[in-house]
Enzyme design. Structure first.
Site, PDB file in Angstrom:
ATOM      1  N   GLY A   1       0.827  -1.209   0.000  1.00  0.00           N
ATOM      2  CA  GLY A   1       0.000   0.000   0.000  1.00  0.00           C
ATOM      3  C   GLY A   1       0.857   1.253   0.000  1.00  0.00           C
TER       4      GLY A   1
ATOM      5  N   SER B   1       0.296   5.698  -1.603  1.00  0.00           N
ATOM      6  CA  SER B   1      -0.239   6.946  -1.036  1.00  0.00           C
ATOM      7  C   SER B   1       0.017   6.967   0.466  1.00  0.00           C
ATOM      8  CB  SER B   1      -1.743   7.072  -1.312  1.00  0.00           C
ATOM      9  OG  SER B   1      -2.447   6.048  -0.637  1.00  0.00           O
ATOM     10  N   GLY B   2      -0.392   8.069   1.087  1.00  0.00           N
ATOM     11  CA  GLY B   2      -0.477   8.163   2.541  1.00  0.00           C
ATOM     12  C   GLY B   2       0.761   7.727   3.303  1.00  0.00           C
ATOM     13  N   LEU B   3       0.526   6.925   4.330  1.00  0.00           N
ATOM     14  CA  LEU B   3       1.609   6.533   5.233  1.00  0.00           C
ATOM     15  C   LEU B   3       2.623   5.642   4.541  1.00  0.00           C
ATOM     16  CD1 LEU B   3      -0.528   5.771   8.433  1.00  0.00           C
ATOM     17  CD2 LEU B   3       0.471   7.940   7.682  1.00  0.00           C
ATOM     18  N   GLY B   4       2.162   4.792   3.638  1.00  0.00           N
ATOM     19  CA  GLY B   4       3.083   3.884   2.953  1.00  0.00           C
ATOM     20  C   GLY B   4       4.075   4.648   2.091  1.00  0.00           C
TER      21      GLY B   4
ATOM     22  N   TYR C   1     -13.923  -3.148  10.570  1.00  0.00           N
ATOM     23  CA  TYR C   1     -12.572  -2.551  10.565  1.00  0.00           C
ATOM     24  C   TYR C   1     -11.847  -2.916  11.855  1.00  0.00           C
ATOM     25  CZ  TYR C   1      -8.831   0.968  10.262  1.00  0.00           C
ATOM     26  OH  TYR C   1      -7.611   1.605  10.210  1.00  0.00           O
TER      27      TYR C   1
HETATM   28  N1  LIG Z   1      -4.783   7.338   8.442  1.00  0.00           N
HETATM   29  C1  LIG Z   1      -5.125   6.996   9.681  1.00  0.00           C
HETATM   30  O1  LIG Z   1      -5.663   7.816  10.470  1.00  0.00           O
HETATM   31  C2  LIG Z   1      -4.870   5.615  10.173  1.00  0.00           C
HETATM   32  C3  LIG Z   1      -5.188   5.324  11.525  1.00  0.00           C
HETATM   33  C4  LIG Z   1      -4.980   4.044  12.008  1.00  0.00           C
HETATM   34  C5  LIG Z   1      -4.447   3.082  11.164  1.00  0.00           C
HETATM   35  N2  LIG Z   1      -4.147   3.376   9.866  1.00  0.00           N
HETATM   36  C6  LIG Z   1      -3.619   2.298   9.004  1.00  0.00           C
HETATM   37  O2  LIG Z   1      -2.511   2.769   8.276  1.00  0.00           O
HETATM   38  C7  LIG Z   1      -2.411   2.052   7.030  1.00  0.00           C
HETATM   39  C8  LIG Z   1      -2.143   3.036   5.899  1.00  0.00           C
HETATM   40  O3  LIG Z   1      -3.281   3.837   5.718  1.00  0.00           O
HETATM   41  P1  LIG Z   1      -3.255   5.303   5.093  1.00  0.00           P
HETATM   42  O4  LIG Z   1      -3.856   6.185   6.107  1.00  0.00           O
HETATM   43  O5  LIG Z   1      -1.933   5.627   4.539  1.00  0.00           O
HETATM   44  O6  LIG Z   1      -4.342   5.119   3.931  1.00  0.00           O
HETATM   45  P2  LIG Z   1      -4.264   5.252   2.332  1.00  0.00           P
HETATM   46  O7  LIG Z   1      -3.609   6.538   1.944  1.00  0.00           O
HETATM   47  O8  LIG Z   1      -5.642   4.993   1.842  1.00  0.00           O
HETATM   48  O9  LIG Z   1      -3.293   4.081   1.920  1.00  0.00           O
HETATM   49  C9  LIG Z   1      -3.727   2.754   1.917  1.00  0.00           C
HETATM   50  C10 LIG Z   1      -2.968   2.001   0.862  1.00  0.00           C
HETATM   51  O10 LIG Z   1      -3.457   0.649   0.848  1.00  0.00           O
HETATM   52  C11 LIG Z   1      -3.726   0.296  -0.488  1.00  0.00           C
HETATM   53  N3  LIG Z   1      -4.685  -0.785  -0.649  1.00  0.00           N
HETATM   54  C12 LIG Z   1      -6.005  -0.791  -0.363  1.00  0.00           C
HETATM   55  N4  LIG Z   1      -6.544  -1.966  -0.725  1.00  0.00           N
HETATM   56  C13 LIG Z   1      -5.544  -2.713  -1.249  1.00  0.00           C
HETATM   57  C14 LIG Z   1      -5.475  -4.006  -1.820  1.00  0.00           C
HETATM   58  N5  LIG Z   1      -6.554  -4.784  -1.978  1.00  0.00           N
HETATM   59  N6  LIG Z   1      -4.273  -4.456  -2.252  1.00  0.00           N
HETATM   60  C15 LIG Z   1      -3.183  -3.693  -2.144  1.00  0.00           C
HETATM   61  N7  LIG Z   1      -3.182  -2.451  -1.645  1.00  0.00           N
HETATM   62  C16 LIG Z   1      -4.364  -1.970  -1.200  1.00  0.00           C
HETATM   63  C17 LIG Z   1      -4.208   1.583  -1.138  1.00  0.00           C
HETATM   64  O11 LIG Z   1      -4.167   1.476  -2.550  1.00  0.00           O
HETATM   65  P3  LIG Z   1      -5.384   2.107  -3.454  1.00  0.00           P
HETATM   66  O12 LIG Z   1      -5.286   3.575  -3.275  1.00  0.00           O
HETATM   67  O13 LIG Z   1      -5.089   1.608  -4.815  1.00  0.00           O
HETATM   68  O14 LIG Z   1      -6.655   1.577  -2.869  1.00  0.00           O
HETATM   69  C18 LIG Z   1      -3.177   2.543  -0.551  1.00  0.00           C
HETATM   70  O15 LIG Z   1      -1.965   2.468  -1.263  1.00  0.00           O
HETATM   71  C19 LIG Z   1      -3.705   1.253   6.903  1.00  0.00           C
HETATM   72  O16 LIG Z   1      -3.438  -0.098   7.222  1.00  0.00           O
HETATM   73  C20 LIG Z   1      -4.614   1.865   7.938  1.00  0.00           C
HETATM   74  O17 LIG Z   1      -5.567   0.955   8.437  1.00  0.00           O
HETATM   75  C21 LIG Z   1      -4.331   4.625   9.363  1.00  0.00           C
END
Ligand SMILES: NC(=O)c1ccc[n+]([C@@H]2O[C@H](COP(=O)([O-])OP(=O)(O)OC[C@H]3O[C@@H](n4cnc5c(N)ncnc54)[C@H](OP(=O)(O)O)[C@@H]3O)[C@@H](O)[C@H]2O)c1
Length: 327
Positions: free
Chosen positions: A28, A31-34, A187
């Site tokens: 992942g 975008s975002g954290l990744g 979730y």
């Molecule tokens: N942001 C927060 O406040 C927060 C809080 C607690 C935990 N987290 C955790 O932190 C992690 C990163 O989240 P983020 O905030 O950076 O969100 P994000 O920007 O939406 O990034 C999520 C990434 O996961 C990918 N992804 C989704 N479904 C997928 C699949 N089937 N196969 C492969 N990749 C997939 C997305 O790709 P697409 O864009 O192509 O879907 C995107 O690259 C997540 O596990 C989330 O649960 C985040």
């Protein structure tokens, strides 16, 4: 330097670190954290393999990072965690290309989506956040063990969430076949699974020199919120406010920036202070306490229970139709 905590950024966590010669894989990462985790690790010289399911979005992320002239090499590959056949194909290709992996950051996630199912019929949040990562990680384990054999001190980091506090793992109906679907409950259960997986995987891989951590990154505005409406966002704000005792300026009620949000992932992956440790849940760049009743953070005991962790491991093996031993 000030002690690391809620406000620390990736660059602060990695200040002075030299990651040259190390290879990190991040799911992942488009975008975002990744993406920020990729930037931060590459900024200290690591080779980073960015994994994501959408080629166009992935290429855009890599191009944006390449513009920054980071010292570390950036590679990329497709990985769709919502289809176990694609996970198997991707892992086989990646194992050939990268027989040694030092850091695996299982970061991809989906949150609070409407009821959807993966290619194999798992509820989407459980299937993506846990089952896909379970299979991918087990298949990539030989590359992590190769790192350990070469003295690389490999680590796996599983992105969980404080959302694990929405619910214990539901062993009787993990895929919402007998219950009404509730997006936050689903979730939370998937994020509990991320912690239980970290506990069980650490128990299995620690004897081979691979350590595993779960992370809550904080609350960060990213594309994770793509399925939320105004009412959802308001509910998140008020839950955070009540967790902080109604103090609007308490850290618990504040959103982090993306570099602050990715800091705990980077800490879990690299901090020398964690050497010899594993199977732990981290938040704000430290090992979390057991959650207290006031909701002020921490990890629920149902998420770190070793017996539940083993039970989830066995269920996960059944779901992917494969058992794993790491001798
Ligand atoms: N942001 C927060 O406040 C927060 C809080 C607690 C935990 N987290 C955790 O932190 C992690 C990163 O989240 P983020 O905030 O950076 O969100 P994000 O920007 O939406 O990034 C999520 C990434 O996961 C990918 N992804 C989704 N479904 C997928 C699949 N089937 N196969 C492969 N990749 C997939 C997305 O790709 P697409 O864009 O192509 O879907 C995107 O690259 C997540 O596990 C989330 O649960 C985040």
């Amino acid at each position: 330097m000030a002690a690391l905590g809620f406000s620390s950024t990736t660059d602060e966590v990695l200040a002075g670190a030299d990651l040259s010669g190390r290879l990190a894989m991040i799911t992942g990462a488009s975008s975002g954290l990744g993406m920020e985790t990729a930037r931060a690790l590459a900024s200290r010289g690591a080779t980073v393999v960015l994994l994501a399911r959408d080629r166009t979005k992935l290429d855009k992320a890599v191009a944006a990072l390449e513009q920054q002239d980071l010292p570390g090499q950036l590679d990329s590959a497709l990985l769709d965690l919502a289809d176990l056949d694609k996970v198997r194909n991707a892992a086989a290709t990646l194992l050939d290309l990268y027989p040694r992996v030092d850091l695996l950051i299982n970061n991809a996630g989906v949150m609070a989506c409407p009821l959807q199912r993966t290619a194999q019929g798992f509820e989407m949040q459980f299937g993506t956040n846990h089952v896909g990562h379970f299979l991918f990680t087990c298949l990539m384990a030989p590359a992590l063990q190769a790192s350990a054999a070469a003295g690389g001190e490999p680590r796996v980091v599983n992105l969980s969430s404080a959302g694990h506090r929405f619910g214990a793992f539901h062993f009787d109906d993990p895929n919402y076949q007998q219950r009404d679907y509730e997006k936050w409950q689903a979730y939370g259960e998937s994020k509990t699974a991320n912690v239980l997986f970290s506990v069980a995987l650490d128990e299995r891989l620690a004897p081979h020199g691979v350590r595993v951590f779960a992370v809550h990154p904080g609350m960060i505005m990213t594309e994770l919120g793509r399925h939320l409406d105004e009412a959802d966002i308001e509910a998140i704000r008020s839950r955070a406010a009540s967790a902080s005792g109604g103090q609007a300026d308490s850290p618990r009620s504040l959103f982090k920036t993306i570099p602050q949000g990715a800091a705990t992932s980077v800490y879990a992956a690299t901090a020398p202070a964690l050497a010899g440790d594993g199977g732990r849940y981290l938040e704000d760049c430290h090992i979390a306490e057991v959650a207290s009743q006031d909701g002020a953070g921490g990890v629920e005991s149902y998420a770190t229970d070793p017996a539940l962790a083993q039970r989830l491991w066995r269920l996960s093996e059944q779901l992917v139709g494969q058992t794993f031993s790491f001798d």
